[in-house]
Structures are given as C-alpha cells and as structure tokens.
Design an enzyme around this catalytic site. Sequence first.
Site, PDB file in Angstrom:
ATOM      1  N   LYS A  96      -4.798  -3.930   0.521  1.00  0.00           N
ATOM      2  CA  LYS A  96      -4.460  -5.002   1.633  1.00  0.00           C
ATOM      3  C   LYS A  96      -3.166  -3.947   1.805  1.00  0.00           C
ATOM      4  O   LYS A  96      -1.795  -3.616   1.280  1.00  0.00           O
ATOM      5  CB  LYS A  96      -4.315  -6.136   0.831  1.00  0.00           C
ATOM      6  CG  LYS A  96      -3.143  -6.866   2.552  1.00  0.00           C
ATOM      7  CD  LYS A  96      -2.676  -8.415   1.918  1.00  0.00           C
ATOM      8  CE  LYS A  96      -1.722  -8.875   3.438  1.00  0.00           C
ATOM      9  NZ  LYS A  96      -1.837 -10.400   2.639  1.00  0.00           N
ATOM     10  N   ASP A 128       4.787  -8.973   7.484  1.00  0.00           N
ATOM     11  CA  ASP A 128       3.868  -9.384   6.970  1.00  0.00           C
ATOM     12  C   ASP A 128       5.053 -11.159   7.787  1.00  0.00           C
ATOM     13  O   ASP A 128       6.167 -12.042   6.870  1.00  0.00           O
ATOM     14  CB  ASP A 128       3.253 -10.239   6.195  1.00  0.00           C
ATOM     15  CG  ASP A 128       2.311 -11.593   6.447  1.00  0.00           C
ATOM     16  OD1 ASP A 128       2.320 -12.484   7.652  1.00  0.00           O
ATOM     17  OD2 ASP A 128       2.234 -11.972   5.727  1.00  0.00           O
ATOM     18  N   LYS A 158       6.567 -17.325   9.157  1.00  0.00           N
ATOM     19  CA  LYS A 158       6.817 -18.012   8.171  1.00  0.00           C
ATOM     20  C   LYS A 158       8.468 -18.173   8.385  1.00  0.00           C
ATOM     21  O   LYS A 158       9.222 -17.870   9.463  1.00  0.00           O
ATOM     22  CB  LYS A 158       6.990 -16.528   7.018  1.00  0.00           C
ATOM     23  CG  LYS A 158       5.539 -16.240   6.475  1.00  0.00           C
ATOM     24  CD  LYS A 158       6.579 -15.242   5.804  1.00  0.00           C
ATOM     25  CE  LYS A 158       4.428 -14.687   5.157  1.00  0.00           C
ATOM     26  NZ  LYS A 158       3.408 -15.733   4.365  1.00  0.00           N
ATOM     27  N   ASP A 205       4.262  -6.847   1.324  1.00  0.00           N
ATOM     28  CA  ASP A 205       2.024  -7.409   1.112  1.00  0.00           C
ATOM     29  C   ASP A 205       1.813  -6.009   1.517  1.00  0.00           C
ATOM     30  O   ASP A 205       0.375  -6.505   1.633  1.00  0.00           O
ATOM     31  CB  ASP A 205       2.676  -8.125   2.697  1.00  0.00           C
ATOM     32  CG  ASP A 205       1.246  -9.069   2.583  1.00  0.00           C
ATOM     33  OD1 ASP A 205       1.098  -9.540   2.117  1.00  0.00           O
ATOM     34  OD2 ASP A 205       1.125  -8.693   3.881  1.00  0.00           O
ATOM     35  N   ASP A 230      -0.788 -16.317   9.819  1.00  0.00           N
ATOM     36  CA  ASP A 230      -0.421 -16.387   8.835  1.00  0.00           C
ATOM     37  C   ASP A 230      -1.541 -15.589   7.505  1.00  0.00           C
ATOM     38  O   ASP A 230      -1.115 -15.402   6.620  1.00  0.00           O
ATOM     39  CB  ASP A 230       0.662 -16.739   8.204  1.00  0.00           C
ATOM     40  CG  ASP A 230       1.764 -16.453   7.281  1.00  0.00           C
ATOM     41  OD1 ASP A 230       1.703 -15.363   6.836  1.00  0.00           O
ATOM     42  OD2 ASP A 230       2.030 -17.358   6.342  1.00  0.00           O
ATOM     43  N   GLU A 266      -3.028 -13.179   7.846  1.00  0.00           N
ATOM     44  CA  GLU A 266      -3.925 -12.072   8.283  1.00  0.00           C
ATOM     45  C   GLU A 266      -4.445 -11.216   7.344  1.00  0.00           C
ATOM     46  O   GLU A 266      -5.277 -10.252   7.733  1.00  0.00           O
ATOM     47  CB  GLU A 266      -2.824 -11.510   9.255  1.00  0.00           C
ATOM     48  CG  GLU A 266      -1.475 -10.377   7.860  1.00  0.00           C
ATOM     49  CD  GLU A 266      -1.378 -11.324   6.845  1.00  0.00           C
ATOM     50  OE1 GLU A 266      -1.043 -12.500   7.138  1.00  0.00           O
ATOM     51  OE2 GLU A 266      -0.657 -10.684   5.634  1.00  0.00           O
ATOM     52  N   ARG A 317      -6.700 -11.876   4.698  1.00  0.00           N
ATOM     53  CA  ARG A 317      -8.037 -11.594   4.769  1.00  0.00           C
ATOM     54  C   ARG A 317      -9.124 -10.699   5.951  1.00  0.00           C
ATOM     55  O   ARG A 317     -10.451 -10.397   5.372  1.00  0.00           O
ATOM     56  CB  ARG A 317      -8.655 -12.673   4.551  1.00  0.00           C
ATOM     57  CG  ARG A 317      -8.446 -13.606   5.594  1.00  0.00           C
ATOM     58  CD  ARG A 317      -8.032 -15.325   5.207  1.00  0.00           C
ATOM     59  NE  ARG A 317      -7.674 -15.538   4.468  1.00  0.00           N
ATOM     60  CZ  ARG A 317      -7.056 -17.085   3.948  1.00  0.00           C
ATOM     61  NH1 ARG A 317      -7.960 -17.751   4.299  1.00  0.00           N
ATOM     62  NH2 ARG A 317      -6.539 -17.297   3.615  1.00  0.00           N
TER      63      ARG A 317
HETATM   64  N1  BES Z   1       1.322 -12.560   2.395  1.00  0.00           N
HETATM   65  C1  BES Z   1       0.916 -14.179   2.566  1.00  0.00           C
HETATM   66  C2  BES Z   1       0.711 -14.171   0.867  1.00  0.00           C
HETATM   67  C3  BES Z   1       1.695 -13.668  -0.288  1.00  0.00           C
HETATM   68  C4  BES Z   1       2.974 -15.003  -0.130  1.00  0.00           C
HETATM   69  C5  BES Z   1       1.885 -13.015  -0.642  1.00  0.00           C
HETATM   70  C6  BES Z   1       4.084 -15.360  -0.981  1.00  0.00           C
HETATM   71  C7  BES Z   1       2.846 -13.598  -1.274  1.00  0.00           C
HETATM   72  C8  BES Z   1       3.625 -14.133  -1.531  1.00  0.00           C
HETATM   73  C9  BES Z   1      -0.464 -13.986   3.291  1.00  0.00           C
HETATM   74  O1  BES Z   1      -0.660 -13.052   4.123  1.00  0.00           O
HETATM   75  C10 BES Z   1       0.164 -14.861   3.677  1.00  0.00           C
HETATM   76  O2  BES Z   1       0.679 -16.140   4.168  1.00  0.00           O
HETATM   77  N2  BES Z   1      -1.147 -16.037   3.177  1.00  0.00           N
HETATM   78  C11 BES Z   1      -1.088 -17.510   3.747  1.00  0.00           C
HETATM   79  C12 BES Z   1      -2.421 -17.601   3.859  1.00  0.00           C
HETATM   80  C13 BES Z   1      -2.515 -19.563   4.615  1.00  0.00           C
HETATM   81  C14 BES Z   1      -2.045 -19.448   5.984  1.00  0.00           C
HETATM   82  C15 BES Z   1      -3.667 -20.098   4.722  1.00  0.00           C
HETATM   83  C16 BES Z   1      -0.829 -18.748   2.679  1.00  0.00           C
HETATM   84  O3  BES Z   1      -0.304 -18.308   1.664  1.00  0.00           O
HETATM   85  O4  BES Z   1       0.625 -19.598   3.061  1.00  0.00           O
HETATM   86 ZN    ZN Z   2       0.232 -11.617   4.605  1.00  0.00          ZN
HETATM   87 MN    MN Z   3       0.378 -14.023   6.120  1.00  0.00          MN
END
Ligand code: BES
Ligand code: ZN
Ligand code: MN
Length: 472
Positions: free
Chosen positions: A242, A247, A254, A265, A324, A326, A328
């Site tokens: 990834k 992000d 966020k 990220d 958020d 994104e 996947r």
């Molecule tokens: N990049 C984040 C995941 C992340 C969170 C990495 C904290 C490192 C530290 C990912 O893109 C994300 O934002 N995921 C969301 C998914 C949700 C919206 C379904 C999450 O985990 O909150």
């Molecule tokens: Zn992310």
């Molecule tokens: Mn995200």
Amino acid sequence: MFKIVNKLEKSYDLNVALVFDGGVEICDHISAGNRDLIKKLIDKKEFSGKKGESLRVDFIEGEHLVSMAFVGMGKEKEFTNDIYREVMFEFLSKEKGTILISSDKGALSNFEVLGEIVYNVNYSFDTFKEKKADKLEVELFLAGHERDITETIVLSEATDIARDLVDLPANVINPVTLAQKVVDLGAEYGFEVEILDENDIERLDMNLLLAVGRASITKPRLIVMRYLNGKDNDEKIGLIGKGLTYDTGGLCIKPADSMFEMKSDMAGAASVIGAMCAIAAEKVERNVIAIVPACENAINENAYRPGDIIKSMNGKTVEIINTDAEGRLALADAITYAVRNEKVTEIVDIATLTGAVMVALGSLTTGVFSNCDEKYSMIEKASRLHGEKVWRMPLFEEYAEQLKSTVADIKHTGGRMGGSITAAKFLEGFAEGLPWTHMDIAGTSFNSSVKWVKKGATGVGVKSLYSYVKNR
Ligand code: BES
Ligand code: ZN
Ligand code: MN
C-alpha cells in the site's frame, strides 16, 4: 557501523562481555591483578548475569585504561534471540564510541541478530536536523574462521531505506517522487522498474486507484518492480505494498490527531521496496514482481465521495461507503493488475490498512490473513527469524456478508465490528483464487511497541518478506 574481528589489535571505548546467569568468566588476556579486582567487584555487587543486568569495571592494564562491561542475558536454558535483541538494544542505546563485544557462548555471538540491533540503535531520521546523531561502531569478536556478514548488512540497510521512506514527510514523498526513488533504487540494486502514470492507469481501467488519488495535485503512479532470477517455469511471487503517500481520510476527513501520522501510510510500499533491494543485492534465485499503487488521499472539489459506485479493474462495481477506507481500493486494483497483467502465481500484500487491527493486536504484532495454510506458516517462520511478531487472523466466509451492497456488486467497508477482517475479506475477493496473504501493519510500522526498535518508522516486513522469498 558493524563488523567482525578475529584479532584483538586496537583499543576500544568499551569492551563488553556477554554472559549467562551464573556463567561469568573473566578472559585470560587480563593480568592476574586485574582479574582479582574484577572478581572482588563481581562478588561485592553480587553480579551474576541476570537478564539485562550489567556491571562496569575500569582498570589500568599496562599503560592503558581499559573499560569493561559484563552484560547479563539471564538463564542459558531460558535464552531466546528476542531476549538478546531486547538486552542488546537497551544496553547499546546508552553507549557511545567504538565498542567490542565478545562472549565464549556461541548463542551470544550471533552476528545476524547483533548486526540487526546495531542498525536499530544507530537508525535516526535526522535528514532535516542540523545536528546529526552520533553512530556507534560495534565490532564482534569471533575467534577462528571468517564469517560472511554481507547478508546481515544488506538486510539492515534495506530496512533503513524503508524506514527513511516512511519517515520522510508527504511534502517530500508523493506518488511521483516515490516513483522516482524506486527508479533510482532499481538502478542501484539491480531490478527493473516500470512506472505507469495516470494515463496508463486510466487505460488499464484501474478506476479504484484513480478515484482514491483523484483529489491530489500529484496523480497516482503504479510502480512495478521486476526481478526475474528464477527458472522460467518457477513460481512468480507478487509482493504488493500500500503506497498512500498521505491519507487525510478524503471527504470523510480524519480528526487532526489521527491524521498526524499519515505520512506513514505508504509503509507497506516501503517494505516491498526495501525487500526488493535486498533480494536483488543478494541475487536471490527467485522470480519476484513487486507492485506499489502510489497515490494520495486528498481533498478537493474533484474528490471521490461516499455513495459513489466505481467499477474496479476486475469488473466488479464497488459502492463507496467511507473515503477513509481508501487503502483496500488502491490495493484491489493493484492485485488485479498483478494477477492479470503480470501473471503472478501468488500474492503477498502488506499494508497499513486498518485502525481495527491495532484494536485487536496493539502495536506489537502484525495481523496476517491468508487463504493458504502453507504460505501462512512460511510467513510466520520468516517473521520469527527476524524477531517480527505476527498472528493469524480469521477469514470465515460469514464475514463477507458485511460487505453486501444493495446497489453495487460489493461495498468496501463492513462496519466497526471485525474491521480488519472485513478489510481483508474485501481484498481476498480480488485474488482470483491464487494463494494470497495479507499483512496488516497499521500498528507495527510506525511508533511500534517493539522493545528493540525506536519510535518512528520501523521498517517492519522488509526482512520477513526477503526471507519469505528466499527460504522456500
Ligand atoms: N491508513 C488508515 C489505517 C491506519 C490507522 C494506519 C492508524 C495506521 C494507523 C486507513 O486508510 C484507514 O483510515 N482505515 C479506516 C477504515 C475505516 C474507515 C473503515 C480505519 O481503520 O479507521
Ligand atoms: Zn490509509
Ligand atoms: Mn484511510
């Protein structure tokens, strides 16, 4: 930074003897008078060599002031390489200068593990600081035969490459500059690099990747690395990382505190890039394709939205629930590209994918998902070799129900419950039945709680992926 010596010639700032509990021995290079002194001190301080215990002795030998330290590793029968990592990291972190390490125990003269720790102690992201951090010089005394430490050094340097890429901020690393860095690394280490730009990506129908990167001034790149050094009919391993260079969360923005670390990220991308450098440097005889969908999840009037329905490269329509989620989306198209256009025979993806994996496993352990028991055990073995903790997570079919959409073939998030599992389930659907393994490093790639790695980027995955590719 780290080397092996077979003869004792120069003098050191510190001479370290590693000992097991109850196994303190004083080397016979030291004069009788000083041996006596050391013995008395050991008795007086009741030093026995418990885990992490240390004893310093300074004495005059001939005309030289000699500084020695005994460092305890605990009971020999309880010893593990992780204890070695922990004790050595803790001890060396407080030292300066040039240090000689020796032990009469083979297990305590493990240059592979020690080399890794010396690099961890010395790693510092000081590109933007006027004052650079001092580096330790560590030499390991091994009497007798020569040892080849090039692989150890290559792996540590490749890990540092990954750490730097992650620690560099998003105003330096964007999809375009990341692609350029990989072009340079390919030339330096000896792997082929092809960069697909936004037009190529559009022509390939990678609409999920395009959508995620659409609101950024810097458009997506698909970074393709090829290293084909196996037999023609051998397996072709696809490593996918990834590469979200930042992000923001997109329109589902966020909160500030969670956004702060999002330069990291692209840690999955950094891991596969580092692993490719090591694989090529060591001329590993395998066929490997590494792919990084690089993009930035930004916000402008052109941003993709919750409710949008987008057709993925493999033809499935995806209902966007939360912008958020994104990672996947970018990965899904990259997986399809790997399967269809590069004809890989298996996939390992590595990604800072979900906050939910941190809720499950904290920042100590990488969550690993796989549709193949054999590949999972290979990942586990490779990770253990390098002190990287992993734990297998489930992929039961029932979880896929959370991804059912009423308006499209699938939706891309499945709610809060089991969030890292539904994310994995989404990716699994794009692997087209190939052996597929997914490593969620959201917790372990940055500010992890691993005792022998500093805060900031960890470079997790570089060494494990290298050993996974090599040891099969
Ligand atoms: N990049 C984040 C995941 C992340 C969170 C990495 C904290 C490192 C530290 C990912 O893109 C994300 O934002 N995921 C969301 C998914 C949700 C919206 C379904 C999450 O985990 O909150
Ligand atoms: Zn992310
Ligand atoms: Mn995200």
